[in-house]
Design an enzyme around this catalytic site. Structure first.
Site, short mmCIF file in Angstrom:
data_model
loop_
_atom_site.label_atom_id
_atom_site.label_comp_id
_atom_site.label_asym_id
_atom_site.label_seq_id
_atom_site.Cartn_x
_atom_site.Cartn_y
_atom_site.Cartn_z
N CYS A 196 -5.45 7.74 9.46
CA CYS A 196 -5.67 7.05 10.73
C CYS A 196 -5.35 7.97 11.91
O CYS A 196 -4.36 8.71 11.87
CB CYS A 196 -4.81 5.80 10.81
SG CYS A 196 -5.39 4.45 9.75
N LYS A 211 0.83 -1.21 0.00
CA LYS A 211 0.00 0.00 0.00
C LYS A 211 0.86 1.25 0.00
O LYS A 211 0.56 2.22 -0.70
CB LYS A 211 -0.92 -0.01 1.22
CG LYS A 211 -1.74 1.25 1.42
CD LYS A 211 -2.64 1.18 2.63
CE LYS A 211 -1.92 1.52 3.91
NZ LYS A 211 -1.68 2.97 4.06
N ASN A 212 1.95 1.22 0.77
CA ASN A 212 2.78 2.41 0.93
C ASN A 212 3.66 2.70 -0.27
O ASN A 212 4.32 3.73 -0.32
CB ASN A 212 3.64 2.28 2.19
CG ASN A 212 2.82 2.36 3.46
OD1 ASN A 212 1.69 2.85 3.45
ND2 ASN A 212 3.36 1.84 4.55
#
Length: 456
Positions: free
Chosen positions: A139, A41-42
């Site tokens: 988040c 994802k990163n």
């Protein structure tokens, strides 16, 4: 019996629509089987943004079907980039030839809780001369200031104007190379500098840069596009700006965060999980801690097998930037440490609020004490930071079912694993957040033998 909704493994739709999803878990059953991990994802979301820099189309492979990817795709499309899925699963094609400016309202509507719009700044400034950023989410794990990003953009010659709508960034005289030293090796700020410097006039020297494997893979993407980037000793990156870049064809590095998460799930549930696509080199630090905690692993050509050894043993862990122990790894590890014989200490030095998730674990029977100011120790190797905390985990303590609400991506995954390790029934709500970083999450749980229902 598991009840899977038809769309339970689709990451489609705004994250807000997903966040209300709830599952009921019946714990006490080891997770056993095989799961596959795709691109990180990163890295994937940043490589998607990098496609804006190319004069020709780009192709990205091993793209996971997660909500963060869908957010970036929609942001690219609202800026006029044509995005198409390839014949091979997990392949996306990007054509930036029709790129246009977008309004605050459009960007905000498509970004949702994502912080990714900030990384559009450099490419959009080069392409259109303007970039807009709405309020940023992400988040809720601590202060994630954007001042590193804004200071870097100003160093390149950008003008940053704030308004009630958000931030408008312009570069009337173009962008030029700069000498930048980050006060902390921030991954996001390093990505910002890379995506901006590659087409700035002149040379950029970035000191105290992040050097995570995903950063190195982004550099590989940019080099394929024609960028000139040197990695020098002591966290120094040297970027020589070029006039133009072409598209890329790249297979993303595997998601080491997801791989470590499943490894901790095997440890916590006394299971046996083979993580296809995981590689040893990028997980060296994690594997050392996993072994010290009583885990057993076998590195194979196509992945790594993880299971619990004879018994779990307490460990002392300090999170840090790469090559240290990742902050994303400590949350699922803490669940396993609740079953270790003795006292473990986890020093969280990256985000100040990342131990808040332990309150729910205590509710489930864990013995965890959080020290808000951290703990001094002569054995510490990571320099203390003012924001750090520490968790003291004493075990083994039986876990029992409870009703919990997912607070963030990694904490939410940890709640699910705790519920699977616990005796009795748990109800976990706000599950949509987990879809930000875990592809086909329910299907993988099902394949590993988890006993759960999707109830809303």
């Amino acid at each position: 019996m598991k009840t899977l909704l038809n769309d339970a493994d689709s990451a489609g739709g705004p994250e807000a629509a997903l966040s209300g999803e709830t599952i009921r878990i019946r714990g006490g059953r080891p997770l056993r089987g095989r799961v596959e991990v795709k691109g990180a994802k990163n890295l994937v979301t940043k490589a998607m943004v990098a496609a804006l820099l190319g004069d020709t189309p780009s192709t990205l492979r091993d793209v996971p079907d997660i909500s963060d990817v869908k957010v970036v795709r929609s942001l690219l499309e609202v800026h006029g980039v044509r995005v198409e899925s390839g014949a091979e699963e997990g392949t996306l094609h990007f054509d930036p030839s029709g790129a246009v400016a977008a309004h605050f309202e459009e960007i905000d509507a498509h970004a949702g809780a994502s912080r990714i719009p900030i990384l559009f700044c450099g490419p959009l400034l080069h392409l259109l001369g303007e970039a807009l950023i709405p309020d940023l989410g992400g988040c809720r794990i601590g202060d994630r200031p954007i001042n590193f990003h804004m200071d870097a953009l100003r160093a390149f010659g950008a003008i940053v104007d704030k308004s009630y709508e958000g931030i408008r960034i312009t570069a009337p005289d173009g962008l030029h190379g700069a000498n930048i030293e980050l006060p902390y090796p921030s991954v996001g700020a390093t990505e910002q500098v890379l995506l901006t410097a590659v087409r700035a006039k002149g040379t950029t020297e970035l000191r105290n840069a992040a050097i995570e494997p995903e950063i190195m893979d982004l550099i590989a993407v940019l080099q394929k596009m024609g960028a000139i980037i040197s990695y020098e000793p002591n966290r120094v990156l040297l970027i020589e700006g070029v006039d133009s870049l072409r598209g890329y064809d790249h297979r993303a590095i595997f998601d080491r965060n997801e791989a470590a998460s499943w490894a901790c799930a095997a440890l916590a549930t006394d299971g046996d999980i083979f993580v296809g696509g995981a590689r040893q080199q990028e997980m060296l630090t994690f594997l050392n801690v996993f072994r010290k905690a009583g885990g057993w692993f076998d590195v194979r050509e196509d992945g790594i097998q993880f299971r619990r050894g004879d018994r779990l043993t307490p460990v002392v862990v300090e999170t840090d930037v790469h090559p240290g122990f990742m902050t994303d790894w400590q949350q699922p590890l803490i669940v396993a440490l609740t079953q270790a014989q003795g006292t473990s200490v986890v020093h969280e030095t990256v985000y100040e609020n990342r131990l808040g998730f332990t309150e729910a674990l205590v509710q489930m029977g864990a013995d965890i004490v959080v020290h808000p100011q951290g703990i001094d120790s002569p054995e510490r190797r990571v320099p203390r930071r003012a924001l750090e905390q520490a968790a003291v985990v004493t075990g083994p303590t039986p876990l029992h079912g409870a009703e919990v609400v997912v607070p963030d991506l990694r904490g939410g995954y940890s709640y699910v694993i705790a519920a699977l390790a616990a005796q009795g029934e748990s109800v976990v709500s706000n599950m949509g957040i987990i879809r930000r970083g875990y592809e086909k999450f329910f299907a993988k749980l099902d394949a590993l033998g988890a006993d759960f229902d999707v109830i809303g």
